[in-house]
Design an enzyme around this catalytic site. Structure first.
Site, mmCIF file in Angstrom:
data_model
loop_
_atom_site.group_PDB
_atom_site.id
_atom_site.type_symbol
_atom_site.label_atom_id
_atom_site.label_comp_id
_atom_site.label_asym_id
_atom_site.label_seq_id
_atom_site.Cartn_x
_atom_site.Cartn_y
_atom_site.Cartn_z
ATOM 1 N N HIS A 1 114.224 -58.041 -0.169
ATOM 2 C CA HIS A 1 114.472 -58.449 1.125
ATOM 3 C C HIS A 1 114.405 -57.213 2.033
ATOM 4 O O HIS A 1 114.418 -56.163 1.940
ATOM 5 C CB HIS A 1 115.814 -59.149 1.316
ATOM 6 N N CYS B 1 114.265 -59.742 8.246
ATOM 7 C CA CYS B 1 114.326 -60.634 6.816
ATOM 8 C C CYS B 1 113.367 -61.916 6.758
ATOM 9 O O CYS B 1 112.365 -62.048 5.896
ATOM 10 C CB CYS B 1 115.754 -61.226 6.397
ATOM 11 N N HIS C 1 120.361 -65.135 6.508
ATOM 12 C CA HIS C 1 119.438 -63.984 5.800
ATOM 13 C C HIS C 1 118.575 -64.963 4.771
ATOM 14 O O HIS C 1 119.067 -65.682 4.079
ATOM 15 C CB HIS C 1 120.462 -63.177 5.312
#
Length: 365
Positions: A340, A280, A328
């Site tokens: 993402h 990420c 994240h």
């Protein structure tokens, strides 16, 4: 293995990662060996999501350790180079003094000044001398240079040794964290294997449907933005990587979004920063690097890379952070959508901004 469950947030759906877990090929954890042998599909869904969240948390620590390893390697190499260079300079000084000593010895003996140069403890010799008249000013300067270089070399050697020891400890930590990540993914895979083939296909279909819906919404929003600006060409009709809202967000932000969109479909691999696979924070860092902006490696560090904004203040290009541990990160593309790199086994894709527990946004540029 401990489970770090967080309170459920009924208003925010959690990302499904069942196709992701199926791709993991690792050993099973001890906890899964004692789990319910016949879990329901809902129980598997919940536990697999938890396991991937836990794996993501460890991935952040893994990335931090990898970054530290690289820094330690550079520092150790610089110290070793400096030590080698300093040793050469010290040897040259000693050789010059040795040449004088040899000449004097051949001529019948060394003067006190040369004996002083060859002392095992030149600094102490100088301190004990009642006067420096026995050496010339130039000789005393050379002697002090020798002593200073000896001290510096001893200190640098000690620092280099410490750096190398820390480097070895960091490498052991990296291996430990990698094993922990693989254990989490292994348990998730084992849970999925307890479901029937039909149940696994249902879960994978649900995940694909969620991704397709996010893609559709992003394309529809880009199409509306295009029409509102009077353009006749529809972005959604010509590409599967729709542009973000063009009415807001800096040119740097728009460039970062375009870079991230060019990687849609690229696989998630923990620890990777592109250009062919990403985790990420690897994706967000790579995307902004293409725009000329350098971001820190981990999502926790990226959370401090700009100005924090609330969800209602989000603009295209803002970084968006999720989960209480800030484990994240994605890029906001406008109209309630993010881009993402989700989790192991998945690919770079769109998702709703509330598909995970939203924490805050950060405006980088």
């Amino acid at each position: 293995m401990a489970s770090h469950r967080r309170p459920k947030q009924p208003s925010r759906a959690r990302v499904s990662v069942f196709g992701a877990a199926a791709a993991a090929t690792v050993a099973l954890s001890s906890q899964s060996a004692h789990a319910d042998p016949n879990p329901s599909k809902a129980e598997v869904k919940e536990r697999v999501d938890e396991l991937h969240e836990e794996a993501t948390e460890i991935t952040e620590e893994y990335n931090g350790a990898m970054e530290q390893e690289e820094q330690l390697k550079e520092e150790a190499e610089e110290l070793q180079t400096s030590v080698a260079r300093g040793q050469e300079e010290l040897n040259e000084l000693r050789n010059s003094v040795g040449s004088v000593a040899s000449a004097q010895y051949r001529n019948g003996g060394m003067t006190p000044s040369v004996q002083l140069f060859l002392s095992a403890d030149p600094d102490g010799y100088l301190d004990r001398a009642s006067t420096l008249d026995q050496v010339t000013g130039k000789q005393a300067e050379v002697l002090r240079n020798i002593e200073s270089k000896q001290r510096t070399l001893a200190q640098q050697r000690e620092e280099a040794t410490t750096k190398l020891e820390t480097l070895e400890e960091t490498r052991a930590e990296i291996k430990e964290k990698k094993d922990a990540i693989q254990a989490k993914l292994g348990e998730a895979r084992e849970l999925l294997n307890r479901l029937t083939e039909e149940e696994r296909q249902q879960l994978q279909a649900e995940e694909r449907a969620a991704e397709a819906e996010a893609q559709r919404q992003a394309e529809a929003a880009a199409d509306r933005a295009s029409r509102s600006e009077g353009r006749t060409d529809s972005p959604s009709a010509t590409t599967t990587t729709p542009v973000a809202d063009s009415g807001s967000g800096s040119s740097y932000a728009q460039s970062a979004i375009s870079a991230a969109q060019s990687k849609i479909g690229s696989p998630y691999v923990f620890g990777n920063t592109g250009p062919h696979s990403f985790d990420c924070s690897g994706l967000t860092g790579w995307a902004y690097k293409q725009a000329g902006i350098s971001l820190p490696r981990t999502s926790q560090a990226q959370a401090n890379a700009g100005t924090r904004v609330s969800q209602s203040q989000l603009q295209p290009g803002d970084l968006v952070f999720y989960y209480a541990g800030i484990t994240h990160v994605g890029i906001y593309v406008g109209n309630g959508q993010i881009l993402h790199a989700p989790r192991t086994g998945s690919t770079v894709s769109y998702a709703g901004v509330n598909s995970m527990p939203f924490q805050f946004g950060v405006r980088v540029a």
